[in-house]
Enzyme design. Sequence first.
Site, PDB file in Angstrom:
ATOM      1  N   ARG A 119       0.828  -1.204   0.000  1.00 37.38           N
ATOM      2  CA  ARG A 119       0.000   0.000   0.000  1.00 37.38           C
ATOM      3  C   ARG A 119       0.863   1.255   0.000  1.00 37.38           C
ATOM      4  O   ARG A 119       2.004   1.237   0.440  1.00 37.38           O
ATOM      5  CB  ARG A 119      -0.929   0.018   1.211  1.00 37.38           C
ATOM      6  N   LYS A 149      -8.288  -2.095   1.898  1.00 37.04           N
ATOM      7  CA  LYS A 149      -8.079  -1.200   3.015  1.00 37.04           C
ATOM      8  C   LYS A 149      -8.793   0.143   2.829  1.00 37.04           C
ATOM      9  O   LYS A 149      -9.097   0.827   3.808  1.00 37.04           O
ATOM     10  CB  LYS A 149      -6.582  -1.005   3.273  1.00 37.04           C
ATOM     11  N   HIS A 164      -9.081  -3.306  13.464  1.00 37.84           N
ATOM     12  CA  HIS A 164      -8.087  -3.976  12.631  1.00 37.84           C
ATOM     13  C   HIS A 164      -7.581  -5.184  13.403  1.00 37.84           C
ATOM     14  O   HIS A 164      -6.545  -5.139  14.068  1.00 37.84           O
ATOM     15  CB  HIS A 164      -6.934  -3.012  12.311  1.00 37.84           C
ATOM     16  N   SER A 179       0.072  -3.995  10.387  1.00 36.18           N
ATOM     17  CA  SER A 179       0.164  -4.732   9.142  1.00 36.18           C
ATOM     18  C   SER A 179       1.551  -4.613   8.536  1.00 36.18           C
ATOM     19  O   SER A 179       2.318  -3.715   8.844  1.00 36.18           O
ATOM     20  CB  SER A 179      -0.844  -4.158   8.174  1.00 36.18           C
ATOM     21  N   LYS A 197      -1.801 -11.455  12.869  1.00 38.40           N
ATOM     22  CA  LYS A 197      -3.266 -11.533  12.955  1.00 38.40           C
ATOM     23  C   LYS A 197      -3.799 -12.722  12.146  1.00 38.40           C
ATOM     24  O   LYS A 197      -4.564 -13.541  12.658  1.00 38.40           O
ATOM     25  CB  LYS A 197      -3.925 -10.246  12.416  1.00 38.40           C
ATOM     26  N   THR A 198      -3.370 -12.801  10.894  1.00 37.51           N
ATOM     27  CA  THR A 198      -3.865 -13.877  10.031  1.00 37.51           C
ATOM     28  C   THR A 198      -3.350 -15.226  10.510  1.00 37.51           C
ATOM     29  O   THR A 198      -4.115 -16.188  10.661  1.00 37.51           O
ATOM     30  CB  THR A 198      -3.423 -13.632   8.576  1.00 37.51           C
ATOM     31  N   ASP A 206      -8.755 -10.165   9.612  1.00 41.77           N
ATOM     32  CA  ASP A 206      -8.175  -8.823   9.517  1.00 41.77           C
ATOM     33  C   ASP A 206      -9.081  -7.647   9.892  1.00 41.77           C
ATOM     34  O   ASP A 206      -8.593  -6.652  10.369  1.00 41.77           O
ATOM     35  CB  ASP A 206      -7.657  -8.622   8.087  1.00 41.77           C
ATOM     36  N   ARG A 258       1.537 -12.305  -1.140  1.00 45.52           N
ATOM     37  CA  ARG A 258       0.260 -12.492  -0.453  1.00 45.52           C
ATOM     38  C   ARG A 258      -0.646 -13.482  -1.163  1.00 45.52           C
ATOM     39  O   ARG A 258      -0.579 -13.637  -2.376  1.00 45.52           O
ATOM     40  CB  ARG A 258      -0.493 -11.156  -0.414  1.00 45.52           C
TER      41      ARG A 258
HETATM   42  N1  ATP Z   1       6.074 -16.220  16.608  1.00 47.46           N
HETATM   43  C1  ATP Z   1       5.367 -15.842  15.549  1.00 47.46           C
HETATM   44  N2  ATP Z   1       4.060 -15.477  15.679  1.00 47.46           N
HETATM   45  C2  ATP Z   1       3.342 -15.062  14.626  1.00 47.46           C
HETATM   46  N3  ATP Z   1       3.826 -14.990  13.367  1.00 47.46           N
HETATM   47  C3  ATP Z   1       5.114 -15.359  13.155  1.00 47.46           C
HETATM   48  C4  ATP Z   1       5.927 -15.791  14.235  1.00 47.46           C
HETATM   49  N4  ATP Z   1       7.131 -16.071  13.725  1.00 47.46           N
HETATM   50  C5  ATP Z   1       7.080 -15.835  12.412  1.00 47.46           C
HETATM   51  N5  ATP Z   1       5.866 -15.411  12.031  1.00 47.46           N
HETATM   52  C6  ATP Z   1       5.489 -15.022  10.654  1.00 47.46           C
HETATM   53  O1  ATP Z   1       5.074 -13.663  10.662  1.00 47.46           O
HETATM   54  C7  ATP Z   1       4.101 -13.428   9.675  1.00 47.46           C
HETATM   55  C8  ATP Z   1       2.819 -12.847  10.268  1.00 47.46           C
HETATM   56  O2  ATP Z   1       1.996 -12.438   9.183  1.00 47.46           O
HETATM   57  P1  ATP Z   1       0.421 -12.273   9.214  1.00 47.46           P
HETATM   58  O3  ATP Z   1      -0.087 -12.419   7.822  1.00 47.46           O
HETATM   59  O4  ATP Z   1      -0.182 -13.169  10.227  1.00 47.46           O
HETATM   60  O5  ATP Z   1       0.340 -10.750   9.655  1.00 47.46           O
HETATM   61  P2  ATP Z   1      -0.908  -9.820   9.848  1.00 47.46           P
HETATM   62  O6  ATP Z   1      -0.881  -9.309  11.245  1.00 47.46           O
HETATM   63  O7  ATP Z   1      -2.118 -10.554   9.434  1.00 47.46           O
HETATM   64  O8  ATP Z   1      -0.599  -8.576   8.865  1.00 47.46           O
HETATM   65  P3  ATP Z   1      -1.491  -7.824   7.738  1.00 47.46           P
HETATM   66  O9  ATP Z   1      -2.480  -6.936   8.422  1.00 47.46           O
HETATM   67  O10 ATP Z   1      -0.490  -7.034   6.965  1.00 47.46           O
HETATM   68  O11 ATP Z   1      -2.131  -8.864   6.922  1.00 47.46           O
HETATM   69  C9  ATP Z   1       3.821 -14.759   9.006  1.00 47.46           C
HETATM   70  O12 ATP Z   1       4.569 -14.822   7.837  1.00 47.46           O
HETATM   71  C10 ATP Z   1       4.294 -15.757  10.077  1.00 47.46           C
HETATM   72  O13 ATP Z   1       4.695 -16.987   9.531  1.00 47.46           O
HETATM   73  O1  OAA Z   2      -3.757  -4.046   3.180  1.00 51.86           O
HETATM   74  C1  OAA Z   2      -2.790  -4.766   2.936  1.00 51.86           C
HETATM   75  O2  OAA Z   2      -2.035  -4.637   1.983  1.00 51.86           O
HETATM   76  C2  OAA Z   2      -2.498  -5.916   3.819  1.00 51.86           C
HETATM   77  C3  OAA Z   2      -3.084  -5.751   5.129  1.00 51.86           C
HETATM   78  O3  OAA Z   2      -3.909  -6.499   5.557  1.00 51.86           O
HETATM   79  C4  OAA Z   2      -2.628  -4.595   5.873  1.00 51.86           C
HETATM   80  O4  OAA Z   2      -1.707  -3.928   5.410  1.00 51.86           O
HETATM   81  O5  OAA Z   2      -3.178  -4.361   6.957  1.00 51.86           O
HETATM   82 CA    CA Z   3      -3.296 -10.448   7.524  1.00 56.23          CA
HETATM   83 MN    MN Z   4      -4.348  -6.008   7.700  1.00 61.95          MN
END
Ligand code: ATP
Ligand code: OAA
Ligand code: CA
Ligand code: MN
Length: 672
Positions: A182, A328, A347, A365, A378-379, A393, A458
């Site tokens: 983004r 987003k 979020h 994120s 989160k995911t 999310d 992604r």
């Molecule tokens: N201890 C840990 N706990 C959680 N995630 C971990 C850990 N160690 C490594 N990771 C890695 O960190 C990344 C977390 O990414 P995730 O997609 O869950 O983030 P998100 O909070 O959903 O972000 P976004 O809002 O950008 O989607 C994954 O690639 C996961 O494999």
């Molecule tokens: O929006 C995106 O590109 C991915 C996401 O979930 C974030 O950044 O929170």
């Molecule tokens: Ca996510």
């Molecule tokens: Mn997100």
Amino acid sequence: MADGGSFRFSSSTGTARNSLPRIQTHRKDNNNEICHDDSATPIKAQTIDELHSLQKKRSAPTTPIKSPTHVGAAFAAISEEERQQQQLQSISASLASLTRETGPKVVRGDPARKPETPRVAQATPNYFTPTPCVSDSALKFTHFLYNLSPAELYEQAIKYEHGSFITSSGALATLSGAKTGRSPRDKRVVKDETMKMSCGGESKGSPNIEMDEHTFLVNRERAVDYLNSLDKVFVNDQFLNWDPEHRIKVRIVSARAYHSLFMHNMCIRPTPEELEDFGTPDFTIYNAGQFPCNRYTHYMTSSTSVDLNLARREMVILGTQYAGEMKKGLFSVMHYLMPKRQILSLHSGCNMGRDGDVALFFGLSGGVYQLQQLCTGKTTLSTDHNRYLIGDDEHCWSENGVSNIEGGCYAKCVDLSREKEPDIWNAIKFGTVLENVVFDEHNREVDFSDISVTENTRAAYPIEYIPNAKIPCVGPHPKNIILLACDAFGVIPPVSKLSLAQTMYHFISGYTALVAGTEEGVKEPQATFSACFGAAFIMMHPTRYAAMLAEKMQKHGATGWLVNTGWSGGSYGSGNRIKLPYTRKIIDAIHSGSLLEANYGKTEVFGNNVPCLSVLLTHESGTSQWSDKKAYKDTLLKLGGLFRKNFDGFMNYKIGKDGELGEEIMAAGPIF
Ligand SMILES: Nc1ncnc2c1ncn2[C@@H]1O[C@H](COP(=O)(O)OP(=O)(O)OP(=O)(O)O)[C@@H](O)[C@H]1O
Ligand SMILES: O=C([O-])CC(=O)C(=O)O
Ligand SMILES: [Ca+2]
Ligand SMILES: [Mn+2]
């Protein structure tokens, strides 16, 4: 046709064609012959084209099919033809040029396809009021592909969009172009009359830079003209928010099958019946991402512009094809619309145990362009084989409980493995959009460790691709509020239990670390703070969301936790990232309630309650004590100072009744 399809030998073989006995194809009375007569069976196709037309059974799941007798009273009077006309008018109105004050002539279907079936064919195109003005655009039809299925979108992408391939597991690999994340600095918002824009401004990392109505209209016209100049556009009509009382209708007009499939997966997919009654959308996105904005336009600081206009209920995207902008952008809209209805938008990820205990997972994120910001989990952590997934999310918390805003998940793919994240791995199949990954040229196997295109690879898939998704994606009031921080300084404990004031303090702070790659090997962690774990998306002052969260947590007796998914035993570079299975164990103990029972001690500086469990620090978990105690203390104080500095900006805002909670929250920060 020269040959008419009949078989014959080439005359160059020297064989006299006529000297061979003719094969008898007409029926004989005696049945002993070797030859049989194919023409006796009923002829289904007279031509190749006809044969091909037989291949596809006519169905139109996205075209309302109900006969008027089955439709509710309000619709009973509408004939199929009238309904189609209404849809065309609605789409033409969406694509209307404001200077010409009229919409284009829209016609349904792929211009590249011969009009073979009545669904696409229209002898006399059915279009909106003829354009009176003199412009070539008035002579042109705008073809639209309406709510195509994933299979149809695959075909469109593969045929027309460079960089689209089917991977070995069946997912659609796509490239988002120059932008692989983004662009928050290019986001602009036109305020609604009723809106107080005081979300901390740029200094708080909130990119809600104001824009005037006129500039928005200039960009809108640019996007609409671009879209209308194309051979065809994709139109998605879908929903946001699984809570039926607060569902929002969205329309996405885009130029790429990739964008259409992405939103098909990420928004809630309407049933044919729901689509029939869709009517006018509540919000419309114009995604002209391939086309840049004009940098001579006011407020434009680059060729990318992502513009929200809340009063017009429209969003325009120019100069970036990163699909996350749409997801987003709509989330920002929800952050505006929902609090107006006393609903908290969050979020966060969300899942539910067998006994109905709901947990929310907040975290920053990692989808920002050119920033090595670490994803907090989160995911990853809401996708848990032992629990029902409500969403990964974006959620709403209302009087009815929690509801997912979206219909899909958007998982980070870097270093993804079947062993560590089986549910996400298995979701990467037919229908899933895989962005910016690298795969083997021949067998199309994806190498998730390859970050040649970007680190922010992604996967976007419909939520039902996760086997234990809870559909509809709603649940009761949350029991645990888990704040995730990926602490690259390595001083935040793996888990701490928070008081309500501490939860608010950390919610408003929205801390995670950022690893800015500079010279080889020398990577200094940086703290980054994003109010409400999503400053880029909030539309009001963070304390408004925080006050709502506090009130709901109090009312429903939820417990707050801070979980470090980042480093331990040293900062980034010397310590290790805490292992995912270990973080999962901690989360399990939160869900089960067993961690609540532990004995707690307070940490220095942050004063958080940390469970006194020796098992918390083990080598194979990736956790350990810092060997250099002085370095630890210095780093802890450094991070505490950064928290304090960040929080200064929020000191003046009252929160809770008489600002009482505000003072408590302030006192809940680091003390040293
Ligand atoms: N201890 C840990 N706990 C959680 N995630 C971990 C850990 N160690 C490594 N990771 C890695 O960190 C990344 C977390 O990414 P995730 O997609 O869950 O983030 P998100 O909070 O959903 O972000 P976004 O809002 O950008 O989607 C994954 O690639 C996961 O494999
Ligand atoms: O929006 C995106 O590109 C991915 C996401 O979930 C974030 O950044 O929170
Ligand atoms: Ca996510
Ligand atoms: Mn997100």
